[in-house]
Structures are given as C-alpha cells and as structure tokens.
Design a protein around this motif. Structure first.
Motif, mmCIF file in Angstrom:
data_model
loop_
_atom_site.group_PDB
_atom_site.id
_atom_site.type_symbol
_atom_site.label_atom_id
_atom_site.label_comp_id
_atom_site.label_asym_id
_atom_site.label_seq_id
_atom_site.Cartn_x
_atom_site.Cartn_y
_atom_site.Cartn_z
ATOM 1 N N GLU A 1 -13.962 -1.950 1.902
ATOM 2 C CA GLU A 1 -12.669 -2.672 1.858
ATOM 3 C C GLU A 1 -12.852 -4.038 2.499
ATOM 4 O O GLU A 1 -13.594 -4.178 3.474
ATOM 5 C CB GLU A 1 -11.595 -1.841 2.590
ATOM 6 N N TYR B 1 0.844 -1.209 0.000
ATOM 7 C CA TYR B 1 0.000 0.000 0.000
ATOM 8 C C TYR B 1 0.872 1.249 0.000
ATOM 9 O O TYR B 1 0.583 2.214 -0.685
ATOM 10 C CB TYR B 1 -0.924 0.024 1.230
ATOM 11 N N ASP C 1 -16.752 -7.785 1.207
ATOM 12 C CA ASP C 1 -16.458 -7.995 -0.210
ATOM 13 C C ASP C 1 -17.483 -7.231 -1.051
ATOM 14 O O ASP C 1 -18.690 -7.442 -0.895
ATOM 15 C CB ASP C 1 -16.527 -9.504 -0.491
ATOM 16 N N TYR D 1 -3.033 9.691 -8.105
ATOM 17 C CA TYR D 1 -4.132 10.171 -7.250
ATOM 18 C C TYR D 1 -4.587 11.568 -7.654
ATOM 19 O O TYR D 1 -5.762 11.907 -7.509
ATOM 20 C CB TYR D 1 -3.718 10.111 -5.773
HETATM 21 C C1 LIG Z 1 -5.066 -1.994 -6.010
HETATM 22 S S1 LIG Z 1 -5.609 -1.809 -4.391
HETATM 23 C C2 LIG Z 1 -5.962 -0.096 -4.320
HETATM 24 C C3 LIG Z 1 -6.131 0.405 -2.956
HETATM 25 C C4 LIG Z 1 -6.331 1.905 -2.838
HETATM 26 N N1 LIG Z 1 -7.460 2.354 -3.569
HETATM 27 C C5 LIG Z 1 -5.058 2.631 -3.262
HETATM 28 O O1 LIG Z 1 -5.064 3.277 -4.292
HETATM 29 O O2 LIG Z 1 -4.059 2.521 -2.525
HETATM 30 C C6 LIG Z 1 -7.176 -2.564 -4.434
HETATM 31 C C7 LIG Z 1 -7.841 -2.626 -3.106
HETATM 32 O O3 LIG Z 1 -9.126 -3.193 -3.311
HETATM 33 C C8 LIG Z 1 -9.386 -4.166 -2.325
HETATM 34 N N2 LIG Z 1 -10.299 -5.131 -2.910
HETATM 35 C C9 LIG Z 1 -10.083 -5.940 -3.956
HETATM 36 N N3 LIG Z 1 -11.167 -6.666 -4.237
HETATM 37 C C10 LIG Z 1 -12.095 -6.331 -3.334
HETATM 38 C C11 LIG Z 1 -13.414 -6.765 -3.109
HETATM 39 N N4 LIG Z 1 -13.991 -7.711 -3.864
HETATM 40 N N5 LIG Z 1 -14.091 -6.204 -2.103
HETATM 41 C C12 LIG Z 1 -13.519 -5.252 -1.331
HETATM 42 N N6 LIG Z 1 -12.274 -4.823 -1.490
HETATM 43 C C13 LIG Z 1 -11.557 -5.344 -2.491
HETATM 44 C C14 LIG Z 1 -8.024 -4.729 -1.993
HETATM 45 O O4 LIG Z 1 -7.999 -5.331 -0.725
HETATM 46 C C15 LIG Z 1 -7.159 -3.488 -2.085
HETATM 47 O O5 LIG Z 1 -7.135 -2.840 -0.870
#
Ligand SMILES: C[S@@+](CC[C@H](N)C(=O)[O-])C[C@H]1O[C@@H](n2cnc3c(N)ncnc32)[C@H](O)[C@@H]1O
Length: 732
Positions: free
Chosen positions: A472, A386, A498, A396
C-alpha cells in the motif's frame, strides 16, 4: 403511506377557498390544479382573489385553452399567476398534438373497414379509382391542414420559449399527451427553442389510449414531473367505482416509482362544495361524519386487497359508501364520493407498490448525482471512502471465492511439479522440502485490509499455507492496516510503497488487486499492475483479476444531462473554457432513468499478467496500454442522445466474475456506478440511424497521465472531446 404527490384537477370550481379548506386537508391531496382563465376562472371571484395569498402553496395554475393559440392570453395568464404569487404553472397541451390520431380515426379507418389486407388493398384500389377526384381534394385539404398545424406547432413552441424566458420566477411544466409521438417532438422543440431548457418541466397527460412501450421508455428518460390522469383514463367497475384499467395502473406504478406526481382530473367539485354547505347546517352530524370518513379513509389506505378486481374485494370502500351517515349524502348528491373515490384508489395504488429495499433506497439517493471518478493512484483516499468500499460485502465474498480457487490451482500445480521432479530428480528430498513452502500471495493496493482478511479466510478454507504481503502507498491507510493486523494477530507482512517500483527480493505466486474503476481500466489498474508484475510475479504466477473489459452504449438521460448542465454552470462561473471542460469530462453517475439507444458493446480489454516481453519494451511509452476503437450502433428508437454510458465486467479468476454491465450485474453489489462520457450537446436520433463513435485511451507518465478522448461521427460530426486530456486526466 407512500410519498406520492397527488394533485386534484376539478373541471369546474365554485368556491376555491372552500375547496382548499375541505379537500386538501381532508382528502390528502397535495394541491389543487386550477384554471388561470381570466374571464371564467376561479380567480375572477373576488373572494378567492382576496385569499389567494394564503393558499398559493397549494395551487398549481393551469393555463386556459385559449392560451394555446393566443400569445397575449398566455402572457396575461402567466402574469396573473405571477401577480397572485402562484409558484407552479402547467401549460395546457396544444390540441394539435393529437392531430395524427384524429386523422387516423376519422379518415383512414373508415376507408379501410374490416377487410383483410389483400381485400383491403383491392377494395381501397377500387375506392381509389372511384373517389380519385374526391380524394385528391381531400389530400390537398389534409396537406393544407397539416401545414397549418405545423405552423401552429412551431409558433406555440416559440411562444412558450418566450414566456419561459420572461417568467423566470415561475416553475413551468408543459402538458403533452403521453400516447402521441408528435408531442415528444413538440416537447423537444420547445426545449431547444428555450433559453433555459433545463428548467422547463414536463406534465404527461394520460387519456384512454395506452402509449407504446418504447414511447413510455422515452418519456421516462425525460423525467416528467407529473402525470395527469384525464377523466377518460378511468373506467367504472361493477360496483360503480372509478378505477384505472390494469395496464394503465401498471404504467402509473412505473412513473410513481420514478418520483412522478399524479394529478387527477375530476368532473367537478359540486358534491364537496355542497357537502360543505350541508356541513354548516348540520354541525353536529358533520363532526361524526368527518370522524367516520377519516376512520374509513385510514382503513382503506392501509388495506392491501386489490380494488382492481371488479370491485369484488373492495369491501372497505363499499362499507364507506354504505355507511348509514354517508348514504344520506350519497342519496342527496348522487356520486358525491366520485373524486374521493379516485384519490383513495390512487393512494391505494401508491401503497400497493412493492416496498423499496433499504439497499435500493440508498442507491436512489445517488440518482443523477455526478461524481468525479476517484483517482486512488494520484490521491490518497480518505478513511470515509475506504469505509464505503468495505460496506460492499458482495464484492469481497466474490474476491474470496476467486482467491480460494487460485490457491487450489497453485497448490495442484505445485504437487504436479513435485511429482514430476520426484520422477526426474534423484535428490528428491530437497525438492520436496522446497515445494512445501507456503504460497506467496500479495495484495497490491491493500487499503485498510478487506481483501487481506478474505485471503486469510481463503487460505484457511482451502487449508493451503500462504505467506501474505500487503502492499500500500497511502501512509494513513497503512497506519490503520498495521493496527488491524496487530489487533487480529494476523501473519501479514506490510510493504509500504508504490507497487510500480518496489525494491524487494520477494517473488509472488499470486498478486491480487482491486484497482478497478467504473470503466474497468479508468483508475489505472493496467499501469499500476505492470510494475509489480515485472518486478515481483513468478513465471506462471497468477493475477487476480485476470482480465477486465469496458462496455459502451449511447444513452438518453435528461436527468443526467440537466445535472451536467447545472454542474457546468456552477463550476464554470462565467469562464467559457471551464464550462466547456465540464461538458468534456467523464463522470461516475447512477443514471436516474436511462434509455439505452443501442445495445451495449464491448470497448477495451486488458489481461493480466501481460506478455512480459511486450511489457518490458513499452514500459516507459505505455504504448501497450493505449487503445483506439470505433463502435457503431443502429438506433433502436427515436430519442435524444446525451452521451455514452460506460460499464465494465471483470473475470477475477476462472468463472468468478464481477460485473456492472446491466445485463449481468453482480447482485447486491454497489461499489461502482456507470461512467458517463457526455456529448457537449444533445443529439436528436431517428430510429434506424447509425450512431458511430470513436474512443481513445492515451497517455503516459511523461504526458502527465492517461486520458480518454471521444467523439461522434454519425449521425452528426462532433468535435473531439477532451483533446490532450484538457478537461480530465488520470494522474500517473
Ligand atoms: C480502490 S482502492 C481498494 C482498497 C482495498 N483493496 C479495498 O478493497 O478496500 C485501491 C487501493 O490501492 C492503493 N494504490 C493505488 N495505486 C497504488 C500503487 N501504485 N501502489 C500502491 N498502492 C496503490 C490505493 O491507495 C488504495 O488504497
């Protein structure tokens, strides 16, 4: 000072140990390249032989000319290098590589003379009649000669491959002339004959002919270890200094920037040898001289004026020669500073190169490092990952811009609706109240909250009230997210779970996500967003991103291929299937020096929100997210294809885009490197040939995930890579 590696290749060496002690330390060469000739080479002198152990680290052995057509000689020389403890050996270039060019010079050009094309044809027709018989003979001779050389060509390639298998302790580089397409063919042949082609390195020899641009690109993708500058590459400027013509020095710059070492061929080391003799006699004077040389050396190295411009601005170098003390040597030994001059000049070229920015430097560390693509759905990402994401300010900022525009549009739409309803509805007060409600915004996959922060900023900037939700599923990330929200006193509702199966009553006007991989859809953004769209997006709601597209191009990249083979060897550990699987998986990689053999073409496209009736009907089967495509290219040049390079672009909102497509790459964005789909074997491609591939995106939850399959059908029919996701699957 750059990290430029400089080697020194004198044509004759009288006293190797003296040369090493004087040259390497004083003139900052990294090593001396010396002949391994067993009869007339420097090691035939016992004095050198005795000391060989102590200076082996500073020596690269060069095989003799005899060794190019005599297996026995080649063997003896390599064995001798091994015996001495020399670690690096350069195999001399076989002379027949230059055959075509020589032929052109000595036969074709004189025949054609200086006529224009029409006259040329007439004239050559006349000549043809007159010299028919003579030419027939010549043709025959030429054919014979060609055949003989072809045999030698293959034989030498075979010899090298044999030697290479035998002397595994030696680092062997093969010399080939850079300007000749045939030498590339030869290099490929040796590589394909060899047992361990990955370890065979490349030394390009630059003479006085500049290679064609396309050939340069081809060589760069082969990751050469050294470039040897032959004496004939240098010209003398007005002041009598050896410099490289401008186009040559730009070419050298390009290779230096790719980490290539430079070897300079010099006439001889007599001057330096004699200089040392003199030094012994004139100890006192020598001390001062060394001091002066070092002083001037530093001055010259640090100066940034061009040595190139006919020596006009080369005052420091001139000062060095005009210096009283140095004049003595120059008088006595003529051009004694010739080799020194060349090395100073090359150091100067290295120093003159534009400083690589910190940003670029940090990226270079990842060159040809293969990484398994992240799986943020199946795995919970670590805090470190992260933190890496969050360093990419550009990404961003672009997101913030997209959110800002979406909020403006949503607010406008509301006002329009409000006005319409005002006109239509008598009970207007109540409706106005409803429409003044804040806009419901969800960050789907919020991580530690960088987009949450940007959504708050966009709301403040646009002065549009929002109800902000952060969804999340990673429990640890959720803890950090909650504490950041609490510390900053932000008004954000956290929803743990999820996004594909949320049990909530809230409906969102705007759903923002960043679930994109290097190939756009390869972190299962489509599958994740389907669920949250169906359950929580209002009719006419907006999703950011609105769409993403993947792109493919056939790529040649020896460095990446070498990394892949090494990875498959170390990962497979004698398990054949495991090794094969490594060659059938996709990887995130920053290609070190890729050569795209065809134009980059669009592959798969996903739009959000998806059509909700299609979505509902296919939710379980995931059919609507499956893709199958045939793409073909016309090869732009001769090369070797190592697989497909994958990129993506995304339209976040309206014209706000992010891209890793090389032609439209978002500046200063480092979150994504390309995706590499390897072919399990390198494929030789001829210019103009059709390259045809098929690629599939398949899978659903029942099948344990989503995966890609790919194959080539032209010019070679390959097997399907990754059938049923046997090598790599993205877990759902
Ligand atoms: C690529 S990361 C981006 C995180 C954040 N937006 C950033 O830019 O730092 C994707 C995030 O989505 C979450 N994620 C992926 N699939 C998910 C789901 N089905 N439901 C909830 N969260 C999910 C992951 O745990 C991760 O934290």
């Amino acid at each position: 000072m750059t990290n430029l590696f400089l080697g020194y290749l004198p044509q004759t060496i009288q006293d190797l140990s003296l040369l090493l002690s004087s040259q390497v330390s004083r003139f900052q060469y990294n090593c001396i390249v010396t002949d391994l000739d067993l009869i007339e080479g420097p090691f035939t002198k016992t004095k050198n032989l005795e000391k060989s152990e102590s200076f082996c680290n500073y020596i690269i052995g060069l095989t003799s000319e005899n060794s190019t057509n005599n297996l026995k000689t080649l063997f003896s020389e390599l064995e001798f290098a091994n015996f001495l403890g020399i670690h690096h050996v350069i195999l001399r270039s076989p002379s027949f590589c230059n055959y075509d060019q020589e032929f052109e010079e000595s036969y074709v050009k004189p025949l054609l003379g200086n006529f224009d094309t029409k006259e040329q044809n007439q004239k050559s027709n006349e000549i043809n009649v007159e010299k028919k018989e003579e030419e027939k003979e010549e043709e025959k001779e030429k054919e014979k000669q060609k055949e003989k050389e072809q045999k030698e060509f293959v034989n030498y390639a075979r010899n090298i491959a044999k030697m290479f298998a035998k002397f595994t302790a030696l680092n062997i580089s093969l010399s080939v002339p850079i300007e000749d397409q045939r030498s590339w063919e030869f290099w490929l042949m040796v590589k394909s004959f060899s047992d361990s082609p990955l370890l065979l390195r490349l030394n390009l020899v630059l003479s006085d002919t500049l290679p064609k641009r396309k050939l340069t690109e081809l060589w760069k993708s082969c990751k050469p270890q050294y470039i040897t500058l032959a004496i004939s590459s240098f010209v003398t400027n007005k002041k009598g200094f050896s410099i490289l013509p401008k186009q040559f020095s730009s070419l050298i710059d390009e290779f230096i920037q790719e980490g290539c070492g430079i070897i300079i061929e010099c006439e001889n080391e007599v001057e330096d040898y004699q200089l040392q003799q003199l030094k012994q006699k004139q100890k006192q004077k020598q001390k001062q001289e060394t001091k002066q040389i070092n002083l001037n050396l530093n001055k010259i190295i640090s100066q940034t004026n061009s040595i190139q411009n006919n020596g006009e601005e080369n005052n420091n170098t001139l000062n060095y020669l005009n210096n009283d003390e140095d004049e003595n040597y120059s008088d006595q030994f003529g051009n004694f500073s010739e080799s020194l001059n060349k090395v100073l000049y090359l150091r100067h070229l290295g120093n003159k190169l534009p400083k690589i920015s910190k940003f670029k430097k940090s990226l270079q560390e990842f060159s040809d490092v293969l990484q398994d693509p992240l799986q943020p759905l199946q795995n919970n990402l670590s805090s470190y990952i992260y933190s890496v994401f969050e360093k990419d300010i550009t990404k961003y900022e672009v997101y913030e811009k997209a959110i800002y525009l979406a909020l403006i549009d949503l607010s406008k739409k509301r006002n329009e609706n409000k006005n319409e309803q005002k006109n239509e509805n008598d009970n207007e007060n109540e409706n106005v109240k409803n429409n003044d409600q804040p806009i419901n915004v969800a960050i789907a996959g919020a991580g530690r909250g960088p987009i949450v922060k940007r959504a708050i900023k966009a709301s403040m900037k646009s002065n549009i009230q929002i109800n902000l939700y952060a969804i999340e599923k990673n429990p640890s990330a959720l803890m950090v997210l909650r504490s950041i929200i609490w510390e900053n006193n932000q008004d954000v509702t956290v929803i743990a779970g999820d996004m594909r199966n949320l049990q909530i009553d809230i409906k969102f006007d705007l759903i923002i996500s960043e679930l994109l991989g290097s190939f756009g859809d390869n972190e299962l953004s489509p599958e994740c967003l389907d669920g949250v769209q169906l359950a929580c997006l209002k009719p006419n709601g907006i999703m950011i991103p609105q769409s993403y597209s993947s792109y493919l191009a056939p790529v040649s990249s020896f460095g990446t291929w070498i990394a892949l083979k090494q990875y498959s060897k170390s990962n497979g550990k004698n398990d054949d299937q495991k090794m094969k699987n490594c060659l059938e998986s996709s990887y995130v990689v920053r290609f070190g020096c890729p050569l795209l053999i065809g134009n980059i073409k669009k592959c798969f496209v996903f739009n959000h929100p998806q059509d909700s009736s299609i979505l509902r009907n296919n939710f379980q089967s995931n059919n609507h997210n499956q893709r199958f495509l045939k793409i073909n290219w016309i090869a732009k040049q001769d090369s070797v294809c190592h697989g497909l390079a994958g990129y993506f672009t995304t339209q976040l909102y309206r014209d706000v885009q992010l891209s890793i497509h090389p032609e439209s790459h978002t500046q200063k964005m480092a979150s994504w490197f390309p995706l590499y789909f390897p072919f399990s074997q390198p494929i030789k491609i001829k210019k103009g040939q059709i390259i045809e591939i098929y690629i599939w995106r398949i899978g659903n939850k029942k099948q344990g995930g989503v995966w890609y399959e790919w194959t080539m059908t032209k010019p070679l029919q390959l097997h399907i890579h990754n059938p049923n996701g046997r090598a790599s699957k993205i877990g759902l």
